[in-house]
Design a protein around this motif. Structure first.
Motif, PDB file in Angstrom:
ATOM      1  N   GLU A  89       0.863  -1.170   0.000  1.00  0.00           N
ATOM      2  CA  GLU A  89       0.000   0.000   0.000  1.00  0.00           C
ATOM      3  C   GLU A  89       0.900   1.221   0.000  1.00  0.00           C
ATOM      4  O   GLU A  89       1.815   1.327   0.830  1.00  0.00           O
ATOM      5  N   VAL A  90       0.645   2.126  -0.948  1.00  0.00           N
ATOM      6  CA  VAL A  90       1.507   3.289  -1.148  1.00  0.00           C
ATOM      7  C   VAL A  90       0.677   4.547  -1.044  1.00  0.00           C
ATOM      8  O   VAL A  90      -0.306   4.719  -1.779  1.00  0.00           O
ATOM      9  N   ARG A  91       1.080   5.433  -0.141  1.00  0.00           N
ATOM     10  CA  ARG A  91       0.436   6.747   0.013  1.00  0.00           C
ATOM     11  C   ARG A  91       1.115   7.693  -0.964  1.00  0.00           C
ATOM     12  O   ARG A  91       2.337   7.876  -0.925  1.00  0.00           O
ATOM     13  N   VAL A  92       0.342   8.294  -1.848  1.00  0.00           N
ATOM     14  CA  VAL A  92       0.884   9.216  -2.845  1.00  0.00           C
ATOM     15  C   VAL A  92       1.190  10.543  -2.167  1.00  0.00           C
ATOM     16  O   VAL A  92       0.313  11.175  -1.584  1.00  0.00           O
ATOM     17  N   ASP A  93       2.455  10.941  -2.247  1.00  0.00           N
ATOM     18  CA  ASP A  93       2.903  12.203  -1.660  1.00  0.00           C
ATOM     19  C   ASP A  93       4.194  12.609  -2.352  1.00  0.00           C
ATOM     20  O   ASP A  93       4.551  12.037  -3.388  1.00  0.00           O
ATOM     21  N   ALA A  94       4.908  13.559  -1.789  1.00  0.00           N
ATOM     22  CA  ALA A  94       6.151  14.028  -2.413  1.00  0.00           C
ATOM     23  C   ALA A  94       7.195  12.913  -2.510  1.00  0.00           C
ATOM     24  O   ALA A  94       7.958  12.850  -3.478  1.00  0.00           O
ATOM     25  N   ALA A  95       7.225  12.013  -1.530  1.00  0.00           N
ATOM     26  CA  ALA A  95       8.204  10.917  -1.553  1.00  0.00           C
ATOM     27  C   ALA A  95       7.793   9.790  -2.487  1.00  0.00           C
ATOM     28  O   ALA A  95       8.650   9.050  -2.975  1.00  0.00           O
ATOM     29  N   ASN A  96       6.500   9.634  -2.727  1.00  0.00           N
ATOM     30  CA  ASN A  96       5.977   8.578  -3.601  1.00  0.00           C
ATOM     31  C   ASN A  96       5.072   9.206  -4.659  1.00  0.00           C
ATOM     32  O   ASN A  96       3.845   9.124  -4.576  1.00  0.00           O
ATOM     33  N   PRO A  97       5.693   9.822  -5.669  1.00  0.00           N
ATOM     34  CA  PRO A  97       4.904  10.560  -6.658  1.00  0.00           C
ATOM     35  C   PRO A  97       4.299   9.666  -7.740  1.00  0.00           C
ATOM     36  O   PRO A  97       4.696   8.520  -7.933  1.00  0.00           O
ATOM     37  N   ILE A  98       3.346  10.256  -8.435  1.00  0.00           N
ATOM     38  CA  ILE A  98       2.808   9.701  -9.675  1.00  0.00           C
ATOM     39  C   ILE A  98       3.508  10.439 -10.813  1.00  0.00           C
ATOM     40  O   ILE A  98       3.611  11.670 -10.792  1.00  0.00           O
ATOM     41  N   VAL A  99       3.976   9.694 -11.807  1.00  0.00           N
ATOM     42  CA  VAL A  99       4.607  10.272 -12.991  1.00  0.00           C
ATOM     43  C   VAL A  99       3.874   9.718 -14.204  1.00  0.00           C
ATOM     44  O   VAL A  99       3.674   8.507 -14.310  1.00  0.00           O
ATOM     45  N   VAL A 100       3.473  10.616 -15.110  1.00  0.00           N
ATOM     46  CA  VAL A 100       2.808  10.180 -16.339  1.00  0.00           C
ATOM     47  C   VAL A 100       3.671  10.605 -17.519  1.00  0.00           C
ATOM     48  O   VAL A 100       3.901  11.791 -17.735  1.00  0.00           O
ATOM     49  N   GLU A 101       4.145   9.601 -18.254  1.00  0.00           N
ATOM     50  CA  GLU A 101       4.909   9.840 -19.479  1.00  0.00           C
ATOM     51  C   GLU A 101       4.035   9.412 -20.648  1.00  0.00           C
ATOM     52  O   GLU A 101       3.033   8.723 -20.461  1.00  0.00           O
ATOM     53  N   THR A 102       4.431   9.789 -21.853  1.00  0.00           N
ATOM     54  CA  THR A 102       3.685   9.405 -23.047  1.00  0.00           C
ATOM     55  C   THR A 102       4.496   8.393 -23.831  1.00  0.00           C
ATOM     56  O   THR A 102       5.687   8.596 -24.080  1.00  0.00           O
ATOM     57  N   ASP A 103       3.852   7.291 -24.205  1.00  0.00           N
ATOM     58  CA  ASP A 103       4.501   6.261 -25.020  1.00  0.00           C
ATOM     59  C   ASP A 103       4.773   6.849 -26.395  1.00  0.00           C
ATOM     60  O   ASP A 103       3.842   7.300 -27.076  1.00  0.00           O
ATOM     61  N   ALA A 104       6.026   6.863 -26.818  1.00  0.00           N
ATOM     62  CA  ALA A 104       6.405   7.476 -28.088  1.00  0.00           C
ATOM     63  C   ALA A 104       5.749   6.770 -29.273  1.00  0.00           C
ATOM     64  O   ALA A 104       5.397   7.416 -30.263  1.00  0.00           O
ATOM     65  N   ALA A 105       5.570   5.471 -29.198  1.00  0.00           N
ATOM     66  CA  ALA A 105       5.011   4.711 -30.318  1.00  0.00           C
ATOM     67  C   ALA A 105       3.505   4.868 -30.430  1.00  0.00           C
ATOM     68  O   ALA A 105       2.968   5.000 -31.529  1.00  0.00           O
ATOM     69  N   THR A 106       2.797   4.865 -29.294  1.00  0.00           N
ATOM     70  CA  THR A 106       1.331   4.871 -29.332  1.00  0.00           C
ATOM     71  C   THR A 106       0.710   6.218 -28.991  1.00  0.00           C
ATOM     72  O   THR A 106      -0.453   6.448 -29.283  1.00  0.00           O
ATOM     73  N   GLY A 107       1.479   7.088 -28.336  1.00  0.00           N
ATOM     74  CA  GLY A 107       0.938   8.374 -27.891  1.00  0.00           C
ATOM     75  C   GLY A 107       0.075   8.254 -26.651  1.00  0.00           C
ATOM     76  O   GLY A 107      -0.518   9.226 -26.200  1.00  0.00           O
ATOM     77  N   GLU A 108      -0.017   7.049 -26.070  1.00  0.00           N
ATOM     78  CA  GLU A 108      -0.849   6.819 -24.892  1.00  0.00           C
ATOM     79  C   GLU A 108      -0.088   7.145 -23.613  1.00  0.00           C
ATOM     80  O   GLU A 108       1.138   7.022 -23.558  1.00  0.00           O
ATOM     81  N   PRO A 109      -0.823   7.532 -22.575  1.00  0.00           N
ATOM     82  CA  PRO A 109      -0.161   7.802 -21.292  1.00  0.00           C
ATOM     83  C   PRO A 109       0.399   6.520 -20.682  1.00  0.00           C
ATOM     84  O   PRO A 109      -0.179   5.444 -20.839  1.00  0.00           O
ATOM     85  N   ARG A 110       1.534   6.652 -20.006  1.00  0.00           N
ATOM     86  CA  ARG A 110       2.196   5.532 -19.317  1.00  0.00           C
ATOM     87  C   ARG A 110       2.404   5.943 -17.857  1.00  0.00           C
ATOM     88  O   ARG A 110       3.499   6.330 -17.452  1.00  0.00           O
ATOM     89  N   PRO A 111       1.336   5.874 -17.040  1.00  0.00           N
ATOM     90  CA  PRO A 111       1.446   6.333 -15.650  1.00  0.00           C
ATOM     91  C   PRO A 111       2.175   5.314 -14.776  1.00  0.00           C
ATOM     92  O   PRO A 111       2.044   4.101 -14.957  1.00  0.00           O
ATOM     93  N   ARG A 112       2.950   5.843 -13.831  1.00  0.00           N
ATOM     94  CA  ARG A 112       3.650   4.981 -12.877  1.00  0.00           C
ATOM     95  C   ARG A 112       3.646   5.637 -11.510  1.00  0.00           C
ATOM     96  O   ARG A 112       3.458   6.848 -11.390  1.00  0.00           O
ATOM     97  N   LEU A 113       3.880   4.811 -10.496  1.00  0.00           N
ATOM     98  CA  LEU A 113       3.847   5.245  -9.106  1.00  0.00           C
ATOM     99  C   LEU A 113       5.105   4.759  -8.413  1.00  0.00           C
ATOM    100  O   LEU A 113       5.451   3.576  -8.524  1.00  0.00           O
ATOM    101  N   HIS A 114       5.770   5.656  -7.689  1.00  0.00           N
ATOM    102  CA  HIS A 114       6.929   5.243  -6.900  1.00  0.00           C
ATOM    103  C   HIS A 114       6.445   4.423  -5.714  1.00  0.00           C
ATOM    104  O   HIS A 114       5.545   4.838  -4.985  1.00  0.00           O
ATOM    105  N   VAL A 115       7.036   3.239  -5.506  1.00  0.00           N
ATOM    106  CA  VAL A 115       6.623   2.344  -4.428  1.00  0.00           C
ATOM    107  C   VAL A 115       7.600   2.412  -3.265  1.00  0.00           C
ATOM    108  O   VAL A 115       7.212   2.679  -2.133  1.00  0.00           O
ATOM    109  N   ARG A 116       8.869   2.163  -3.532  1.00  0.00           N
ATOM    110  CA  ARG A 116       9.908   2.241  -2.503  1.00  0.00           C
ATOM    111  C   ARG A 116      11.266   2.232  -3.188  1.00  0.00           C
ATOM    112  O   ARG A 116      11.416   1.665  -4.260  1.00  0.00           O
TER     113      ARG A 116
END
Length: 181
Positions: free
Chosen positions: A113-140
């Motif tokens: 279980e990960v609390r989203v905050d400054a230490a565990n951010p959400i980052v959304v990048e765009t897939d260069a091939a598809t143009g779709e979002p590639r969201p990720r979450l820092h876990v540890r």
């Protein structure tokens, strides 16, 4: 796994059980590198060993607690050895999201279980091939989870429009999900 690995993993499991399920301090261990083991974490989150899925969830959870990312890749680390494994995308997947007060809490496919905050951010990048979002979450440490599509849709619904962008707030932080279309 080697006999020494099995003994070390049993000791780690026992220590975690005694400590209320806490994570072992893999970042403090510096065992010798012992080569590679035929374990791959597929992009869909399935852990494979020698080409077959690891069917025991408890074993996958145990392996996830001794996973570490070093400059040369991902490794399973015990106090006595370090074995490189393959990871196709990211080692974890964020499969659920809920709000607790002002914070978002994500659950991974291995039970973190990960609390989203400054230490565990959400980052959304765009897939260069598809143009779709590639969201990720820092876990540890340097371990991240790919946010699965249904959870990302939930995030978009919970977000607000700010200056032409979708912004999701958690624990006093604002996370950019991308441009409004």
């Amino acid at each position: 796994m080697r006999a020494g690995s099995e003994i070390a993993l049993k000791a780690i499991a026992e220590t975690a059980r005694k400590n209320g399920g806490g994570l072992p301090p893999v970042h403090l261990w510096n065992p010798p590198h012992c080569g590679e083991i035929d374990i791959v974490i597929r992009a869909d989150g399935v852990w494979m060993h020698e080409g077959s899925p690891i069917g025991r969830e408890a074993l996958v959870r145990l392996f996830s607690t001794v996973l570490r990312k070093d400059p040369d890749g991902y490794h399973l680390v015990t106090p006595v050895e370090k074995l490189r494994i393959g990871v196709e995308d990211l080692p974890f997947r964020a499969v659920a999201m809920r709000r607790e007060g002002e914070a978002l809490i994500f659950t991974t496919d291995v039970g973190d279980e990960v609390r989203v905050d400054a230490a565990n951010p959400i980052v959304v990048e765009t897939d260069a091939a598809t143009g779709e979002p590639r969201p990720r979450l820092h876990v540890r440490r340097d371990l991240w989870a790919r946010i699965v599509r249904p959870v990302f849709y939930d995030m978009v619904e919970a977000a607000e429009a700010v200056d032409g962008r979708l912004v999701l707030r958690s624990a006093g932080q604002a996370f950019d999900l991308g441009a409004l279309s």
